[in-house]
Scaffold this motif. Sequence first.
Motif, mmCIF file in Angstrom:
data_model
loop_
_atom_site.group_PDB
_atom_site.id
_atom_site.type_symbol
_atom_site.label_atom_id
_atom_site.label_comp_id
_atom_site.label_asym_id
_atom_site.label_seq_id
_atom_site.Cartn_x
_atom_site.Cartn_y
_atom_site.Cartn_z
ATOM 1 N N GLY A 81 0.847 -1.179 -0.013
ATOM 2 C CA GLY A 81 0.015 -0.314 -0.130
ATOM 3 C C GLY A 81 0.692 0.991 0.222
ATOM 4 N N THR A 82 2.354 1.011 0.393
ATOM 5 C CA THR A 82 3.227 2.275 0.279
ATOM 6 C C THR A 82 3.611 2.401 -1.323
ATOM 7 N N GLY A 83 3.985 1.397 -1.977
ATOM 8 C CA GLY A 83 4.422 1.460 -3.180
ATOM 9 C C GLY A 83 4.114 2.552 -3.716
ATOM 10 N N ASP A 84 4.190 2.741 -5.048
ATOM 11 C CA ASP A 84 3.351 3.781 -6.091
ATOM 12 C C ASP A 84 4.131 3.763 -7.206
ATOM 13 N N ILE A 85 3.377 4.457 -8.293
ATOM 14 C CA ILE A 85 3.472 4.765 -9.305
ATOM 15 C C ILE A 85 4.308 6.455 -9.332
ATOM 16 N N ALA A 86 4.438 7.012 -10.877
ATOM 17 C CA ALA A 86 4.480 8.118 -10.883
ATOM 18 C C ALA A 86 5.026 8.082 -12.397
ATOM 19 N N VAL A 87 4.665 10.102 -13.217
ATOM 20 C CA VAL A 87 5.094 9.653 -14.192
ATOM 21 C C VAL A 87 5.955 11.513 -14.821
ATOM 22 N N GLY A 88 7.275 10.905 -15.312
ATOM 23 C CA GLY A 88 7.754 12.327 -15.659
ATOM 24 C C GLY A 88 9.095 12.149 -17.204
ATOM 25 N N GLY A 89 9.142 13.175 -17.919
ATOM 26 C CA GLY A 89 10.049 12.999 -18.442
ATOM 27 C C GLY A 89 9.657 11.787 -19.581
ATOM 28 N N GLY A 90 9.098 11.900 -20.091
ATOM 29 C CA GLY A 90 8.031 10.497 -20.783
ATOM 30 C C GLY A 90 8.079 9.614 -20.163
ATOM 31 N N ARG A 91 8.386 9.050 -18.899
ATOM 32 C CA ARG A 91 8.651 7.907 -18.299
ATOM 33 C C ARG A 91 7.394 7.348 -16.777
ATOM 34 N N LEU A 92 7.192 5.822 -17.055
ATOM 35 C CA LEU A 92 6.651 6.377 -16.267
ATOM 36 C C LEU A 92 6.969 4.936 -15.470
ATOM 37 N N TYR A 93 6.945 5.491 -13.892
ATOM 38 C CA TYR A 93 7.810 4.856 -13.221
ATOM 39 C C TYR A 93 7.288 3.297 -11.884
ATOM 40 N N VAL A 94 7.607 2.605 -12.268
ATOM 41 C CA VAL A 94 6.366 1.531 -10.729
ATOM 42 C C VAL A 94 7.598 1.241 -9.330
ATOM 43 N N ALA A 95 7.146 1.251 -8.757
ATOM 44 C CA ALA A 95 8.095 1.161 -7.653
ATOM 45 C C ALA A 95 7.099 0.258 -6.608
ATOM 46 N N THR A 96 8.240 -1.522 -6.542
ATOM 47 C CA THR A 96 7.506 -2.522 -5.679
ATOM 48 C C THR A 96 8.304 -2.662 -4.764
ATOM 49 N N ALA A 97 7.956 -3.060 -3.550
ATOM 50 C CA ALA A 97 8.291 -3.903 -2.468
ATOM 51 C C ALA A 97 9.319 -5.076 -2.155
ATOM 52 N N SER A 98 9.893 -5.325 -3.497
ATOM 53 C CA SER A 98 10.675 -6.708 -3.666
ATOM 54 C C SER A 98 11.235 -6.721 -5.282
ATOM 55 N N GLY A 99 12.837 -6.904 -5.170
ATOM 56 C CA GLY A 99 12.995 -6.734 -6.779
ATOM 57 C C GLY A 99 12.523 -7.145 -7.552
ATOM 58 N N PRO A 100 12.956 -6.094 -9.265
ATOM 59 C CA PRO A 100 13.512 -5.151 -9.127
ATOM 60 C C PRO A 100 12.167 -4.009 -8.126
ATOM 61 N N ASN A 101 13.178 -2.910 -7.243
ATOM 62 C CA ASN A 101 12.220 -2.658 -6.627
ATOM 63 C C ASN A 101 11.152 -1.155 -7.362
ATOM 64 N N LEU A 102 12.385 -0.647 -8.250
ATOM 65 C CA LEU A 102 11.610 0.300 -9.172
ATOM 66 C C LEU A 102 12.063 0.180 -9.944
ATOM 67 N N ALA A 103 11.448 -0.048 -11.362
ATOM 68 C CA ALA A 103 11.709 0.234 -13.067
ATOM 69 C C ALA A 103 10.913 1.235 -13.747
ATOM 70 N N ALA A 104 11.637 1.555 -15.022
ATOM 71 C CA ALA A 104 11.300 2.160 -15.380
ATOM 72 C C ALA A 104 10.642 1.577 -16.526
ATOM 73 N N TYR A 105 9.427 3.044 -17.664
ATOM 74 C CA TYR A 105 8.739 2.290 -19.072
ATOM 75 C C TYR A 105 8.089 3.723 -19.585
ATOM 76 N N ALA A 106 9.046 3.596 -21.073
ATOM 77 C CA ALA A 106 8.664 4.481 -21.151
ATOM 78 C C ALA A 106 6.895 4.011 -21.637
ATOM 79 N N CYS A 107 6.815 5.942 -21.358
ATOM 80 C CA CYS A 107 4.820 5.958 -21.390
ATOM 81 C C CYS A 107 4.508 5.416 -22.878
ATOM 82 N N PRO A 108 3.751 4.953 -22.035
ATOM 83 C CA PRO A 108 2.688 3.747 -23.387
ATOM 84 C C PRO A 108 2.101 4.831 -24.424
#
Length: 364
Positions: free
Chosen positions: A337-364
Amino acid sequence: MRLAAAILAAALGGCISKDPTAATALTLPTPLWSITTGAGIGRLFTESGGAILVGTVDSIRAINGVSGSFRWGRPYGTLPLGGFNFDAGNNVAIFAGSTIQSVDAIAGGTLFTDPLSATSSLPISDGTNLYIARTAPAYRIDQLSPTGTAGWSTPLATACPNGCRWAGTAVSGDTVFLAGSQIAAAAATQSIIFAFNRLTGAELWRRLDATIDSSVRFSPTVAGAQLVLVGTSGFTAWAINRSTRAVSWQRNTIANPVVMRPTAAGNLVMLTSLFLGEAVAADSGVTSWSVGSTVPIVNVAACPASVAWAATNGMIVVNRVTGVLIGGRENITLGSGTGDIAVGGGRLYVATASGPNLAAYACP
């Protein structure tokens, strides 16, 4: 630290869905990069100076948005108490809590600590300057540079004879908007909304209203011609035309109280409750499409052509205009519940509790 992401495809039942009754397998494309921090990433905040600011168990860290490399970190003890509300601009990150502190987003050094901000609203940036509504030592709204140089200051005492409470500000073009509540006689309140010239601080207009809701809960959201607001309890959402100040629409949301600031996405605005996300036409308030969830929704983030909705155990991405599913990721834990998503620089960021903790995707 960089890993190839594990792309998980699973049934949609019991998670978040454009259609909660449909079981659909969803996948995300290969990420631009992904990392495991070893500290567990919870909340994502904002992108500033090309870095995504993320919260771990012990610090705020800045991760290069292009490469995923570590840039700098600051222990929570060096930040303002409760200072996990952010805005950003011109390579500066702003931490707002017991005080307001601006930080160089490139190197992580402190630029300015505001001695008066314990009695302020959350600041917002236009990309260069900050705009802060004060309650003490006098009711006013101030413009400051990221290093604390004073610009203009507009007194608001005449609007607050018995006091005001500020929900926050928004900037659009050459206008700064401020919303909150005016305390009237016998402790009654009514919502109050201002518009100021961004360059001079001159008050352009103010609007008082006790009929729709007595106060405003979140910072206002600019969506096209409208200023979208949410009432104190999240039971009412409404929009006023920024030119005429007339109410364009209002919605009773008592069945699904709005739990976060609305997100603008083109001519739509996203209204989010714990278990329902709605894409509402900014000018009419009519629902264009919606997503449902059997677990709490954590956040919503809008790319130019898509919208991502994250719940505590998964995420979906939908077409911004039609709401049609594009992709998603299921059976992941967004930090309980404390993980998150965010957008910036044309990228979609996804945070998770276990590895990989953070991933960046090109904005769909």
